[in-house]
Write an enzyme that holds these catalytic residues in place. Structure first.
Site, PDB file in Angstrom:
ATOM      1  N   HIS A   1       4.207   1.841  -8.394  1.00 37.49           N
ATOM      2  CA  HIS A   1       3.203   0.775  -8.280  1.00 37.49           C
ATOM      3  C   HIS A   1       2.203   0.864  -9.430  1.00 37.49           C
ATOM      4  CE1 HIS A   1       4.138   1.179  -3.800  1.00 37.49           C
ATOM      5  NE2 HIS A   1       4.370  -0.100  -4.024  1.00 37.49           N
TER       6      HIS A   1
ATOM      7  N   GLY B   1       0.809  -1.210   0.000  1.00 34.91           N
ATOM      8  CA  GLY B   1       0.000   0.000   0.000  1.00 34.91           C
ATOM      9  C   GLY B   1       0.845   1.264   0.000  1.00 34.91           C
TER      10      GLY B   1
ATOM     11  N   GLN C   1      14.511  -8.834  -3.877  1.00 39.35           N
ATOM     12  CA  GLN C   1      13.185  -9.425  -3.690  1.00 39.35           C
ATOM     13  C   GLN C   1      12.696 -10.061  -4.991  1.00 39.35           C
ATOM     14  OE1 GLN C   1       9.753  -7.630  -1.414  1.00 39.35           O
ATOM     15  NE2 GLN C   1       9.184  -6.905  -3.432  1.00 39.35           N
TER      16      GLN C   1
END
Ligand code: PAF
Length: 290
Positions: A43, A37, A159
């Site tokens: 994003h 978020g 990641q």
């Protein structure tokens, strides 16, 4: 941000599964953009890509307690679901999955995903439990939604590498799509944690980008020793009084191993703390053997 209809939110695993079943039963493709978020344009670029490639794009918004160690910013991590829903709508998402922690972890898990090797370098050195927490929640999201594709930013390059291995190692029938980092005009990589920077620290935060440029210039000038390139990057980090350097590293782009001699596709990676914000960044550099 223009006003528009916010994307619907579901909070239950069963609701997300039902949405996935519906799209698949109609022969459609499902894309997932996992996030914590407090979305930004970076994003949104993942959502836009997913919306172009899939029939339903779900954005998960979940600040995952498992990937924060004691003393890290789990409680303080910025949250604003209404704003996130608007940004998802602008970028073409169909649904937001925003579960409460009890929905994702109804009991303290005794079964989790453990990452080896790739976990031991870079971010993993200072955050030893972080990637096990990331891998566990990502595996759960994949299991719940069953996306054909999932989208991750290259800003969190380690990641991305770990999630790619997770999908391969667990034989998941899906594609992990890496998407380029979006930057502010002065080079700072977009990150939800940039909100922590004070007005004084914000200009200084370009030190990560400047350090990466110094590394790139060293490679382009013919340096083939990782130590030389790392020293060039570290020097820039050390010269910024508002920054506490974390690491400045050269790695093989696929394995994240430190090469003995620079050749092929490389990644330059840096980390630094500025006040409350611990920031990371990286760039790719192609390198011919001299
Ligand atoms: O990159 C993030 O925001 C998180 O690590 C992720 C992948 C959503 C898992 O919680």
């Amino acid at each position: 941000m223009s006003a528009g209809a916010a994307v619907p939110v579901v909070r239950r695993v069963s609701e997300l599964r039902a949405a996935a079943d519906t799209v698949r039963s109609q022969g459609g493709k499902a894309g997932l953009v996992p996030t914590m978020g407090y979305l930004h344009e970076g994003h949104q670029s993942l959502v836009t890509r997913s919306a172009a490639e899939n029939d339903l794009t779900v954005v998960s918004v979940f600040v995952n307690p498992l990937q924060f160690a004691q003393g890290e910013d789990y409680g303080a991590y910025p949250r604003d679901l209404d704003r996130d829903r608007q940004m998802c709508a602008e970028a073409g998402a169909g649904l937001v999955f925003a579960p409460p922690a009890e929905e994702m972890y109804p009991q303290a898990p005794i079964t989790t995903v453990t990452v080896q090797g790739l976990n031991a370098v870079l971010e993993g050195r200072s955050r030893p439990s972080h990637f096990d927490g990331v891998a566990t929640v990502v595996a759960k999201l994949f299991a719940i939604f069953g996306p054909g594709r999932a989208y991750f930013g290259e800003k969190d390059y380690q990641q991305l590498a770990i999630v790619r291995r997770l999908a391969a190692d667990l034989s998941l029938p899906m594609e992990v799509v890496g998407c380029p980092t979006l930057r502010e005009p002065d080079g700072l990589a977009m990150s939800s944690r940039n909100i922590y920077l004070t007005a004084d620290e914000r200009p200084a935060a370009t030190v990560l980008w400047r350090s990466l440029q110094a590394g790139r210039e060293a490679v382009e000038a013919g340096s083939r020793r990782p130590g030389e390139v790392e020293a060039a990057m570290a020097e820039v980090l050390a010269a910024e009084p508002k920054a506490s350097p974390g690491y400045a590293a050269v790695a093989d782009a696929a394995t994240l191993d430190r090469p003995e001699v620079l050749a092929g596709e490389l990644r330059l990676l840096v980390a630094a703390r500025l006040g409350r914000a611990r920031l990371i960044d990286n760039i790719g550099v192609g390198c011919d053997r001299l």
